[in-house]
Structure formats: C-alpha cells, structure tokens
Design an enzyme around this catalytic site. Structure first.
Site, mmCIF file in Angstrom:
data_model
loop_
_atom_site.group_PDB
_atom_site.id
_atom_site.type_symbol
_atom_site.label_atom_id
_atom_site.label_comp_id
_atom_site.label_asym_id
_atom_site.label_seq_id
_atom_site.Cartn_x
_atom_site.Cartn_y
_atom_site.Cartn_z
ATOM 1 C CB CYS A 86 0.557 -1.454 2.093
ATOM 2 S SG CYS A 86 -0.058 -2.331 0.653
ATOM 3 C CG HIS A 203 0.489 3.017 0.218
ATOM 4 N ND1 HIS A 203 1.698 2.505 0.625
ATOM 5 C CD2 HIS A 203 -0.158 1.994 -0.401
ATOM 6 C CE1 HIS A 203 1.796 1.238 0.262
ATOM 7 N NE2 HIS A 203 0.676 0.892 -0.362
ATOM 8 C CD GLU A 205 3.444 5.338 2.018
ATOM 9 O OE1 GLU A 205 2.468 5.471 2.782
ATOM 10 O OE2 GLU A 205 3.712 4.268 1.432
#
Lengths: 229, 80
Positions: A86, A203, A205
């Site tokens: 990002c 993302h 994560e």
C-alpha cells in the site's frame, strides 16, 4: 528469515505486518525508524502501509527521500528482497525502485473492502506457495492505488513477468467490473525487473490468520520464509 | 528571487479529479466548459540572484521532488 520493517511518520500498518512476519518466522522483527541510516542485516525489508507524511505532495513522495531510503535502495540494488504494501508500494514507486505510478482512484473514493486477486506469477520468492493462476482474497484500503504506466512500460513489464497480481472477480476473471480503482490492465502488484522487489496495494497482513477471517495473505509470508529461511 | 513552478498532468494521463471538478462546474450552471485539467502551483523564494543559476536549481527541484516525471510536466517561471 530475519525481517525488518521501516517505520515512517504516519505508517499505520507497521505493527500489523510485524505480527504477520513474527507469526510466519517465529523471529523478532526489527523495527527501523525512517531517520536511521542503517538497517540491521536483513533477509527481507518491508515498507508498511499507512499515510506517511499525511500523503503530502504525492503519496509516498516525502518518505521516498527520507534518510533510511538510501539504505533501502542500496540493499535493493544488491538483491535484498523488499516488500512494499500500500503506502509502501507508493514509496517504492516514488523512490524509482518500481516502474509506473499510482494515481487517485478512478472513482475518486477511498476504497476499503476485500478484493479478489489473480496470482499472475507464482514463480517468485513472494508467491511460490500460491498455485498458478490462484484467485485470492486480500483486503484493500486506499485512495491512490490506480496504477498507471504508458503502453511501452506496460508491455515491457508484462513480457518480463513483472505483474504479480491483478484485480479479478471471485471466479478469476480480469475485467473492468473487478477493477476496483481503475488501474491499467487491472494491475494490483508488480515486481521490479529482477523480482527481488514487490509492491502491492492489497494488504496480505490483514488476512493471514483464521481468526482474522481468512488465510490467503499467509502464503505470501510463508513463500518468503520458504525462500529465504 | 521569487519563482513559480507549475505542475500539470501529462496529456494522455487520466485526470478523474479534473473531470469531477468539470462536472461540478456544469452542475453549478457554468455551461460550455469542454475541458478541465487540474494541477499544482509552488511559489518559491530562493537566495539566488543569478537567473540562470536559479532556473537550474528550480529545474532540479522539480525533477527530483516536486513533479512525478512519469505522469506530470513542470514549468519554471522566474517572477522577479
């Protein structure tokens, strides 16, 4: 695998990705401040998501000139794997480590939702745990993720297998309807020429453990552990 | 010395913000706007009296930081 996460003023996914990396590696992750000059010896350097410097000037533009980025660029040129997520992707672009640029989303809105991505190249250190052409679900949250490059650059990165992920439908179709932000050719993530650098808007994560509602992001971290351990 | 650097999008680069602004002008009753592209202006003062040297510096600033050369053009104007 020893990982380091660079922390910029305004990073806000730095601790999330730290948790993911520590979960995948069972090793403490180094957190490195943007003002530092050196990065501890690392197998992987991560530029996290967030809104560094409040997105002033252009997203990632100020961070790309920060002190630590000299060390990141040196490491990148030596072949150290670098992952930008990002805002981290935006910083890599502004630092000139990845081609093209990221513009305001075509719909002008901040897009925050789960996106489906088609894995375009599963033969890299970042994606080897995904099957070829796999469709994965990874959250996005950005205002400026509209990937732009001219046709020559796009053709070159396509020919060289540098497209990592494309926005797709759940069934894996790459079309306008699935293109959440207007990116050219639905590009959601790209590699540099030698594929030691990956920049991606989604993302991983945020969806790497069952307790978070999905594990599609975990394979990315596990691919790195498998490649770099 | 005072200078102004103007940043505009290269032609061919989509400008969704410009398009939204154009639509809003239309909504406000300003008819006949056929094209609108938005950009940025930087007003800069530097300690330099030599015009050529100032222009060299301002050009370097534009290319290194102020403009993203992939999608933007810049122009440098010395104001005094």
């Amino acid at each position: 695998m020893q990982a380091s996460v660079i922390v910029f003023p305004g990073s806000n996914c730095d601790r999330d990705v730290k948790v993911s990396l520590e979960h995948a590696t069972s090793k403490k992750v180094n957190m490195v401040w943007h003002g530092d000059s050196d990065i501890p010896k690392s197998d992987l350097i991560v530029l996290p998501g967030g809104f560094s410097y409040g997105d002033y000037l252009r997203c990632g533009a100020i961070s790309a000139k920060s002190n630590i980025m000299k060390a990141v660029i040196t490491a990148a040129n030596k072949g150290t794997p670098i992952l930008g997520i990002c805002n981290g992707f935006q910083i890599l672009i502004e630092a000139g480590l990845l081609p093209g640029t990221l513009m305001r989303n075509a719909g002008l809105k901040f897009v925050c939702k789960d996106a489906y991505l088609r894995v375009e190249n599963n033969e890299t250190i970042f994606t080897k745990k995904y099957s070829a052409g796999a469709v994965i679900r990874i959250p996005v949250a950005h205002h400026d993720g509209n990937y732009f490059a001219d046709d020559d650059v796009l053709d070159k990165i396509e020919d060289n297998g540098q497209v990592a992920f494309r926005y797709a439908t759940q069934a894996g179709e790459v079309n306008d309807q699935a293109n959440i932000n207007g990116s050219r050719r639905n590009i959601a993530g790209i590699y540099n020429e030698s594929k030691n650098i990956l920049g991606m808007m989604p993302h991983p994560e945020r969806l790497d453990q069952a307790i978070l509602g999905g594990t599609d992001g975990a394979h990315l971290f596990n691919s790195l552990v498998n490649s770099l351990a | 010395m005072k200078a102004r650097i103007t940043i505009t999008l290269k032609s061919g680069v989509l400008d969704p913000q410009g398009k939204a602004i154009q639509h809003t002008l239309d909504d406000l009753g300003f008819e006949g706007v056929t094209k609108l592209r938005q950009g940025k202006i930087f007003d800069i003062e530097i300690n330099e009296t030599d015009k050529t040297k100032a222009e060299t510096q301002l050009t370097a600033m534009s290319e290194k930081l102020l403009a993203n050369m992939v999608m933007e053009n810049y122009s440098v104007e010395i104001l005094d």
